[in-house]
Write a protein that holds these residues in place. Structure first.
Motif, PDB file in Angstrom:
ATOM      1  N   LEU A 161       0.821  -1.207   0.000  1.00  0.00           N
ATOM      2  CA  LEU A 161       0.000   0.000   0.000  1.00  0.00           C
ATOM      3  C   LEU A 161       0.857   1.259   0.000  1.00  0.00           C
ATOM      4  O   LEU A 161       0.557   2.223  -0.715  1.00  0.00           O
ATOM      5  CB  LEU A 161      -0.934  -0.009   1.211  1.00  0.00           C
ATOM      6  N   LEU A 162       1.920   1.272   0.782  1.00  0.00           N
ATOM      7  CA  LEU A 162       2.757   2.469   0.847  1.00  0.00           C
ATOM      8  C   LEU A 162       3.553   2.677  -0.436  1.00  0.00           C
ATOM      9  O   LEU A 162       3.832   3.812  -0.824  1.00  0.00           O
ATOM     10  CB  LEU A 162       3.692   2.391   2.054  1.00  0.00           C
ATOM     11  N   ASP A 163       3.901   1.585  -1.110  1.00  0.00           N
ATOM     12  CA  ASP A 163       4.631   1.697  -2.377  1.00  0.00           C
ATOM     13  C   ASP A 163       3.712   2.069  -3.536  1.00  0.00           C
ATOM     14  O   ASP A 163       4.129   2.787  -4.459  1.00  0.00           O
ATOM     15  CB  ASP A 163       5.337   0.373  -2.710  1.00  0.00           C
ATOM     16  N   ARG A 164       2.467   1.582  -3.508  1.00  0.00           N
ATOM     17  CA  ARG A 164       1.583   1.707  -4.674  1.00  0.00           C
ATOM     18  C   ARG A 164       0.618   2.876  -4.602  1.00  0.00           C
ATOM     19  O   ARG A 164       0.081   3.285  -5.633  1.00  0.00           O
ATOM     20  CB  ARG A 164       0.778   0.404  -4.828  1.00  0.00           C
ATOM     21  N   LEU A 165       0.374   3.393  -3.422  1.00  0.00           N
ATOM     22  CA  LEU A 165      -0.606   4.455  -3.263  1.00  0.00           C
ATOM     23  C   LEU A 165       0.057   5.762  -2.847  1.00  0.00           C
ATOM     24  O   LEU A 165       1.130   5.762  -2.244  1.00  0.00           O
ATOM     25  CB  LEU A 165      -1.645   4.063  -2.214  1.00  0.00           C
ATOM     26  N   ASP A 166      -0.600   6.871  -3.162  1.00  0.00           N
ATOM     27  CA  ASP A 166      -0.146   8.167  -2.676  1.00  0.00           C
ATOM     28  C   ASP A 166      -0.509   8.286  -1.201  1.00  0.00           C
ATOM     29  O   ASP A 166      -1.643   7.985  -0.799  1.00  0.00           O
ATOM     30  CB  ASP A 166      -0.818   9.297  -3.461  1.00  0.00           C
ATOM     31  N   SER A 167       0.441   8.730  -0.398  1.00  0.00           N
ATOM     32  CA  SER A 167       0.169   8.868   1.031  1.00  0.00           C
ATOM     33  C   SER A 167       1.054   9.958   1.618  1.00  0.00           C
ATOM     34  O   SER A 167       2.119  10.283   1.082  1.00  0.00           O
ATOM     35  CB  SER A 167       0.416   7.541   1.764  1.00  0.00           C
ATOM     36  N   THR A 168       0.606  10.512   2.734  1.00  0.00           N
ATOM     37  CA  THR A 168       1.389  11.499   3.469  1.00  0.00           C
ATOM     38  C   THR A 168       1.214  11.244   4.958  1.00  0.00           C
ATOM     39  O   THR A 168       0.147  10.797   5.407  1.00  0.00           O
ATOM     40  CB  THR A 168       0.947  12.929   3.116  1.00  0.00           C
ATOM     41  N   VAL A 169       2.253  11.479   5.737  1.00  0.00           N
ATOM     42  CA  VAL A 169       2.213  11.221   7.174  1.00  0.00           C
ATOM     43  C   VAL A 169       1.413  12.310   7.879  1.00  0.00           C
ATOM     44  O   VAL A 169       1.642  13.503   7.666  1.00  0.00           O
ATOM     45  CB  VAL A 169       3.641  11.160   7.750  1.00  0.00           C
TER      46      VAL A 169
END
Length: 307
Positions: free
Chosen positions: A44-52
């Motif tokens: 999920l962290l590699d494939r999706l856009d995310s921010t902390v």
């Protein structure tokens, strides 16, 4: 009890978290059979856009002596220290739906304070539901779908998805406690425990990550990209099937697991996939011994040392 807010620090991006999102959680450390949670988080962290949006204090929550971070020794100096992290992310799925994602190590210490901190964040962001995943080894065959045991207060998911509903005591992890507290507060929560073939428990079995993604989608309506993971799983299973086909004894053991699994799923008198009162259950060691050569070859190829 100490102030739950002392365990985490919000980032500026916390201000732009919409209310009413789903919270998805996967913490590594205890009984991660098949590498299910670690693969789930990484994918999920590699494939999706995310921010902390929040970072938890590792120095307070982690026992470094039990789970030592990795550092690289480069001939004569140290580089690339990989600190252990536990973070809350704001992520978006494949079609742009936002959700919160709690990922990282399972805390070794201060479970009550950590659980209170998670509940505090659930209230702060007015979380719609909490979904978490876990994986345990079971004597089931790799040739059948990964089953799940469902807990929480989503009766619809329990009725349609939970294939094994035992009455038993189990060693808990911290997300069990989070679920227990959320459920007591009336919040919507569901946990998926993946039932992973015990002879593959120490490998990274891609099917487990697929099951975690599919279970999460069923609970939340989130859509995740899985094509790459499905291709990895086809290759992985094909190699195992090749070993099974070449080894009659291994084939017999897997066949026994298949028969017991199918009988249980068809509503036979078997109490669960774990037991068979009329015969011996093949042990993990028996099957693992037959697969040892295959796994050694696979690791060699992955390291690039095979011709």
């Amino acid at each position: 009890m100490r102030d739950p807010a002392d365990l985490y620090e919000l980032t500026g991006d916390a201000l732009r978290v919409p209310e009413g999102l789903h919270l998805v959680a996967g913490l590594t450390g205890f009984a991660d059979a098949g590498g299910a949670v670690s693969q789930f988080n990484e994918y999920l962290l590699d494939r999706l856009d995310s921010t902390v949006v929040a970072t938890f204090d590792a120095d307070v929550l982690l026992d470094y002596r039990a789970r030592r971070p990795i550092i690289y020794f480069d001939q004569d100096h140290l580089t690339n220290y990989q600190a252990s992290t536990l973070r809350l992310y704001l992520a978006t799925d494949e079609i742009g739906q936002p959700f919160l994602f709690l990922a990282g190590f399972e805390p070794d210490f201060r479970w009550e304070q950590f659980t209170a901190a998670v509940l505090e964040l659930v209230l702060r962001f007015k979380v719609a539901s909490t979904t978490w995943v876990h994986a345990i080894p079971m004597p089931v065959p790799h040739t059948r779908p990964i089953g799940v045991t469902v807990s929480g207060n989503r009766s619809d998911l329990i009725e349609t998805m939970s294939v094994w509903r035992p009455h038993t005591q189990v060693p808990s992890n911290v997300l069990h406690l989070v679920e227990y507290r959320l459920s007591a507060s009336g919040a919507t929560v569901v946990g998926f425990v993946l039932l992973v073939p015990h002879y593959l428990a120490d490998t990274e079995f891609p099917s487990t990550a697929l099951s975690a993604l599919e279970s999460t989608s069923a609970a939340t309506g989130l859509i995740f990209p899985t094509d790459h993971l499905r291709e990895q799983n086809r290759e992985f299973v094909a190699r195992i099937d090749e070993q099974v086909a070449e080894n009659p004894e291994l084939g017999k053991l897997v066949g026994t697991l298949e028969a017991r699994y199918d009988a249980y799923m068809e509503g036979s008198t078997l109490r669960s996939p774990l037991t068979d009162e009329d015969g011996e259950l093949p042990s993990a060691d028996e099957i693992a011994a037959e697969l040892e050569k295959f796994l050694a070859i696979r690791r060699t190829k992955d390291d690039g040392s095979a011709s």
